[in-house]
Design an enzyme around this catalytic site. Structure first.
Site, PDB file in Angstrom:
ATOM      1  N   ARG A  15      21.669 -44.398  -3.458  1.00 30.76           N
ATOM      2  CA  ARG A  15      22.583 -43.317  -3.096  1.00 30.76           C
ATOM      3  C   ARG A  15      23.914 -43.876  -2.612  1.00 30.76           C
ATOM      4  NH1 ARG A  15      25.096 -42.609   0.976  1.00 30.76           N
ATOM      5  NH2 ARG A  15      23.295 -42.789   2.359  1.00 30.76           N
ATOM      6  N   PHE A  42      35.442 -49.466  -1.524  1.00 35.56           N
ATOM      7  CA  PHE A  42      36.354 -48.786  -0.596  1.00 35.56           C
ATOM      8  C   PHE A  42      36.524 -49.657   0.632  1.00 35.56           C
ATOM      9  CE2 PHE A  42      37.233 -45.572   2.727  1.00 35.56           C
ATOM     10  CZ  PHE A  42      38.172 -44.762   2.104  1.00 35.56           C
ATOM     11  N   GLY A  43      37.701 -50.205   0.819  1.00 33.79           N
ATOM     12  CA  GLY A  43      37.935 -51.144   1.899  1.00 33.79           C
ATOM     13  C   GLY A  43      38.658 -50.533   3.080  1.00 33.79           C
ATOM     14  N   ALA A 102      31.952 -38.581   1.687  1.00 32.50           N
ATOM     15  CA  ALA A 102      30.757 -39.417   1.683  1.00 32.50           C
ATOM     16  C   ALA A 102      29.740 -38.927   2.710  1.00 32.50           C
ATOM     17  CB  ALA A 102      31.142 -40.862   1.962  1.00 32.50           C
ATOM     18  N   ARG A 103      30.225 -38.507   3.877  1.00 30.00           N
ATOM     19  CA  ARG A 103      29.313 -38.004   4.907  1.00 30.00           C
ATOM     20  C   ARG A 103      28.564 -36.765   4.434  1.00 30.00           C
ATOM     21  NH1 ARG A 103      34.019 -38.680   9.490  1.00 30.00           N
ATOM     22  NH2 ARG A 103      33.580 -40.871  10.012  1.00 30.00           N
ATOM     23  N   GLN A 150      -6.724 -33.387  14.103  1.00 28.64           N
ATOM     24  CA  GLN A 150      -5.702 -32.525  14.694  1.00 28.64           C
ATOM     25  C   GLN A 150      -4.413 -33.282  14.988  1.00 28.64           C
ATOM     26  OE1 GLN A 150      -7.330 -30.518  18.120  1.00 28.64           O
ATOM     27  NE2 GLN A 150      -8.585 -29.125  16.895  1.00 28.64           N
ATOM     28  N   GLU A 197      29.521 -44.662   7.975  1.00 23.96           N
ATOM     29  CA  GLU A 197      30.239 -43.395   7.819  1.00 23.96           C
ATOM     30  C   GLU A 197      30.314 -42.638   9.148  1.00 23.96           C
ATOM     31  OE1 GLU A 197      31.592 -43.344   5.119  1.00 23.96           O
ATOM     32  OE2 GLU A 197      30.289 -44.211   3.602  1.00 23.96           O
ATOM     33  N   GLY A 198      30.427 -43.370  10.231  1.00 21.26           N
ATOM     34  CA  GLY A 198      30.493 -42.772  11.557  1.00 21.26           C
ATOM     35  C   GLY A 198      29.167 -42.893  12.274  1.00 21.26           C
ATOM     36  N   PHE A 211      37.208 -40.095  22.885  1.00 17.08           N
ATOM     37  CA  PHE A 211      36.929 -41.331  22.165  1.00 17.08           C
ATOM     38  C   PHE A 211      37.351 -42.570  22.929  1.00 17.08           C
ATOM     39  CE2 PHE A 211      37.176 -38.001  18.995  1.00 17.08           C
ATOM     40  CZ  PHE A 211      36.079 -38.264  18.203  1.00 17.08           C
TER      41      PHE A 211
END
Length: 392
Positions: free
Chosen positions: A98, A137-138, A250-251, A287, A371-372, A391
């Site tokens: 993926r 992707f850089g 992408a995310r 169970q 991606e974060g 942040f």
């Protein structure tokens, strides 16, 4: 004795009824590809730390999944929901598979499609859609992951040319790519550049000795005074909004994709529990086993409902970045919890490559932070709720 009536984890939620027939057909096509092409090989690829990326890229291009949610330039132009379902099936095979498709379509191709010139689009997108050219992707650097604004890679003007210098790190597809979309600091802010990987001064040594995403090519990008023509710059992207728009694409795929790994773990564990006898009855008849399976099914189904809702929002053009963060945070977090819980039910068998659960769990350790990170997405959500950026 009558045959036992069972349901699959997502069948209990009836989620197929929420998806149009075309998207289901695309999903089923990708599912067959994963079953026939990937499953027989993936354990060996993972163990040896290899994947035939260029070969698979052409096969995936023929399947129509490379940049499938983009329009024009020989891209399939599917819905976002169809793309998400394809990501789910790909990651049910392996997160590395993926990732190959995500980086190609949602990062490299999307950057050119969204921000590139017509000449850049015509040159690269048809070949990338066919899988004949591989992209990377850089953005991430050795010292700047969650804080891309601090990047040190720089591009300076020299006459009509640009000269790029710096390093990028943890770059999927880097060592096999034909083209890299590289983000660099300029006197005019952060800009993106389309860099053919055969340009003098560009190199991409592969990163080895990974414990996660082993069936994926991960590289460093080294830019040693890489000289590019003025036309190499992406004209439509200025500042961090350019690369961040790509990351959101992408995310979105990860929101669905992580669930594929979780579903594969859960389905294989249910089958194992039905076959494994403990004290003269199946493991599935206890169970504690059933409560674990029920809880995991509940989280998988809730994640799927969230993903499909976000897919509808994206198809309607209404999806906001903080909503993508909701999906990425929840679905990856729950998927890795499912993989770990499935491992406990498989016992010692769960640590082998005969079953996929430890492989998926290890892969999801990377998905949890790329991606974060989870913490970054929590702060994105927190800012949306409070109006305060926490942040720093």
């Amino acid at each position: 004795m009558a045959d036992k009536v069972t349901q699959g984890p997502l069948e209990m939620f009836g989620t197929d009824a929420l998806v149009d027939e075309e998207s289901l057909a695309i999903r089923d096509t990708v599912r067959r590809f994963v079953r026939d092409r990937i499953r027989p090989e993936i354990a060996e690829w993972y163990e040896t730390g290899t994947m035939p990326v260029r070969e698979l890229a052409k096969e995936l291009g023929s399947l129509g999944v490379m940049g499938m949610h983009l329009t024009g330039y020989d891209c399939a132009g599917t819905s976002a929901t169809a793309y998400g379902l394809a990501c789910l099936e790909l990651e049910a095979g392996d997160s590395g598979l993926r990732s190959l498709v995500s980086v190609q379509g949602s990062l490299a191709m999307f950057a050119i499609w969204k921000h590139g010139s017509e000449e850049q689009k015509q040159e690269w997108l048809p070949r990338m859609a066919a899988g004949e050219a591989v992209g990377c992707f850089g953005l991430t650097e050795p010292d700047f992951g969650s804080n891309p604004a601090g990047m040190r890679t720089a591009a300076r003007r020299d006459g009509d040319d640009w000269v790029l210098s710096g390093n990028k790190m943890w770059i999927t597809n880097g060592s096999v790519a034909d083209v890299a979309v590289v983000w660099a600091r300029t006197d005019d802010g952060i800009r993106g550049f389309v860099v053919p990987t055969d340009t003098p001064g560009f190199s991409a040594p592969e990163i080895k000795k990974k414990m996660s995403l082993r069936a994926s090519v991960t590289s460093e990008l080294v830019l040693d005074d890489v000289r590019l023509p003025a036309a190499a710059m992406l004209p439509g992207a200025k500042g961090l909004s350019g690369p961040l728009s790509c990351l959101n694409e992408a995310r979105f795929g990860i929101v669905f994709g992580a669930l594929g790994a979780a579903r594969d773990c859960l389905e294989r564990t249910i089958a194992y529990a039905g076959e494994r006898d403990i004290f003269d009855k199946p493991l599935s008849a206890y169970q504690i086993t059933q409560t674990k399976l029920a809880d995991m099914t509940l989280e998988l189904g809730k994640g799927m409902l969230l993903a499909l809702h976000l897919g509808r929002l994206k198809d309607a053009g209404e999806l906001r970045p903080e909503q993508v963060s909701l999906g990425k945070l929840n679905n990856v977090r729950e998927s890795i919890a499912i993989a770990r819980e499935c491992r406990t039910l498989l016992g010692a068998a769960g640590i082998t490559l005969e079953y996929p659960v430890m492989r998926h769990a290890n892969n999801l350790e990377s998905v949890l932070t790329y991606e974060g990170t989870s913490e970054v997405h929590q702060l994105v959500i927190g800012q949306a709720l409070t109006g305060e950026a926490a942040f720093r």
